[in-house]
Design a protein around this motif. Sequence first.
Motif, mmCIF file in Angstrom:
data_model
loop_
_atom_site.group_PDB
_atom_site.id
_atom_site.type_symbol
_atom_site.label_atom_id
_atom_site.label_comp_id
_atom_site.label_asym_id
_atom_site.label_seq_id
_atom_site.Cartn_x
_atom_site.Cartn_y
_atom_site.Cartn_z
ATOM 1 N N TRP A 161 1.721 5.657 -7.278
ATOM 2 C CA TRP A 161 2.753 5.112 -6.156
ATOM 3 C C TRP A 161 2.750 3.639 -6.248
ATOM 4 O O TRP A 161 3.884 3.296 -6.008
ATOM 5 C CB TRP A 161 1.942 5.846 -4.898
ATOM 6 C CG TRP A 161 2.002 7.096 -4.659
ATOM 7 C CD1 TRP A 161 2.406 8.172 -5.429
ATOM 8 C CD2 TRP A 161 1.714 7.690 -3.241
ATOM 9 N NE1 TRP A 161 2.185 9.347 -4.646
ATOM 10 C CE2 TRP A 161 1.817 8.917 -3.217
ATOM 11 C CE3 TRP A 161 1.176 6.969 -1.980
ATOM 12 C CZ2 TRP A 161 1.644 10.007 -2.196
ATOM 13 C CZ3 TRP A 161 0.997 8.127 -0.926
ATOM 14 C CH2 TRP A 161 1.123 9.435 -1.023
ATOM 15 N N ARG A 162 1.845 2.902 -6.621
ATOM 16 C CA ARG A 162 1.865 1.554 -6.645
ATOM 17 C C ARG A 162 3.074 1.133 -7.469
ATOM 18 O O ARG A 162 3.725 0.207 -7.441
ATOM 19 C CB ARG A 162 0.757 0.627 -7.063
ATOM 20 C CG ARG A 162 -0.408 0.775 -6.129
ATOM 21 C CD ARG A 162 -1.531 -0.125 -6.267
ATOM 22 N NE ARG A 162 -2.229 0.277 -7.501
ATOM 23 C CZ ARG A 162 -3.206 0.839 -7.931
ATOM 24 N NH1 ARG A 162 -3.685 1.668 -6.578
ATOM 25 N NH2 ARG A 162 -3.741 1.390 -8.650
ATOM 26 N N ALA A 163 3.249 2.027 -8.589
ATOM 27 C CA ALA A 163 4.241 1.760 -9.599
ATOM 28 C C ALA A 163 5.744 1.811 -9.284
ATOM 29 O O ALA A 163 6.705 1.190 -9.564
ATOM 30 C CB ALA A 163 4.024 2.571 -10.872
ATOM 31 N N SER A 164 5.718 2.575 -8.021
ATOM 32 C CA SER A 164 7.068 2.872 -7.295
ATOM 33 C C SER A 164 7.379 1.801 -6.160
ATOM 34 O O SER A 164 8.477 2.065 -5.714
ATOM 35 C CB SER A 164 7.017 4.306 -7.028
ATOM 36 O OG SER A 164 6.210 4.511 -6.088
ATOM 37 N N PHE A 165 6.375 1.176 -5.841
ATOM 38 C CA PHE A 165 6.634 0.173 -4.888
ATOM 39 C C PHE A 165 8.021 -0.654 -4.894
ATOM 40 O O PHE A 165 8.181 -1.334 -5.772
ATOM 41 C CB PHE A 165 5.465 -0.647 -4.474
ATOM 42 C CG PHE A 165 4.492 0.052 -3.869
ATOM 43 C CD1 PHE A 165 4.504 1.412 -3.612
ATOM 44 C CD2 PHE A 165 3.055 -0.606 -3.467
ATOM 45 C CE1 PHE A 165 3.381 1.839 -2.905
ATOM 46 C CE2 PHE A 165 2.046 0.039 -3.193
ATOM 47 C CZ PHE A 165 2.195 1.184 -2.616
ATOM 48 N N ALA A 166 9.022 -0.648 -3.945
ATOM 49 C CA ALA A 166 9.941 -1.484 -4.019
ATOM 50 C C ALA A 166 10.481 -2.085 -2.536
ATOM 51 O O ALA A 166 10.574 -0.807 -1.893
ATOM 52 C CB ALA A 166 11.119 -0.738 -4.573
ATOM 53 N N PRO A 167 10.563 -3.167 -2.308
ATOM 54 C CA PRO A 167 10.287 -4.236 -3.546
ATOM 55 C C PRO A 167 8.820 -4.258 -3.656
ATOM 56 O O PRO A 167 7.911 -3.972 -2.939
ATOM 57 C CB PRO A 167 11.004 -5.613 -2.542
ATOM 58 C CG PRO A 167 10.697 -5.233 -1.129
ATOM 59 C CD PRO A 167 10.979 -3.564 -0.928
ATOM 60 N N THR A 168 8.632 -4.884 -4.762
ATOM 61 C CA THR A 168 7.136 -4.945 -5.005
ATOM 62 C C THR A 168 6.571 -5.985 -4.525
ATOM 63 O O THR A 168 7.146 -7.234 -4.381
ATOM 64 C CB THR A 168 7.066 -5.455 -6.629
ATOM 65 O OG1 THR A 168 7.726 -4.156 -7.537
ATOM 66 C CG2 THR A 168 5.600 -5.447 -7.123
ATOM 67 N N PRO A 169 5.435 -5.694 -3.777
ATOM 68 C CA PRO A 169 4.674 -6.624 -2.925
ATOM 69 C C PRO A 169 3.939 -7.785 -3.747
ATOM 70 O O PRO A 169 3.650 -7.488 -4.901
ATOM 71 C CB PRO A 169 3.515 -6.096 -2.217
ATOM 72 C CG PRO A 169 3.322 -4.797 -2.982
ATOM 73 C CD PRO A 169 4.610 -4.244 -3.577
#
Length: 259
Positions: A164-172
């Motif tokens: 899931w972290r790899a798909s965060f957008a915008p990336t925190p």
Amino acid sequence: MDDEPLDDRRYKAPALEKGLDVLERLATSERPLTVNEIGRMLDRSHGELFRMIQVLGYRGYIEQVPGTDGYELTDRLLSLGMHRPLMRSLVEVATPEMRQLAEYCGQSCHLAVRAEGDIVVVARMESSQQLSFSVPIGYRQSLWRTASGAVLYAHQPEDVRARWRASFAPTPDAGAMGDFQRRVDTLIERGIEAARSSFVEGVTDISAPIRRGDFAVAALTIPFLKRLNPKVDADQAVVALKAAAVRISERLIGADLRP
């Protein structure tokens, strides 16, 4: 040529991929985009994209914002997803519980699931009170920015969290990610989130996981609006929300819902 990335796919469909690129670009944009803007982002010419955008509009996947040259997604993709048997079952199971919860608390509630790096609201129940705050079906927001997203993320195994972290957008950035992780750590201990809304003054987001086994498949949330003479207070709403989430989770036993 040696520096070019290898593509070992057996089959390619350039026109289909072009259309998917347009949909994905619009899905991650916080504002409508013109054909020229989409072209620059995808490194494609206006001529390459014009016919594709016309077809996507004709089929109801995107629409031009009135009075502008910009395009945005419609809710057609969400509607198609809602016809999946598993999603339909989740909403059908949750709806009567959400109705009772909204009536008891005098507050609206909604059900959210993960969609790539976002959460998306797939069901809601309005309050019977004249004054309340509600979130519309189809509302999307970055997962790491929301109470629903924190609840969903907290109740996943670590390998799923990493995906899931790899798909965060915008990336925190590092600071925001650290804040999110601390929020998740304390949430795991409490089992439920109750925090001031990051987007609306006077609203406390109270959110609980809808679980199947050891992981959450959805988050049930009350955007608790602070007002004079409430039907129930926030502590009573927390208790009612927990109970409703447990009952929904119990009814989902046997459904094949995976993150």
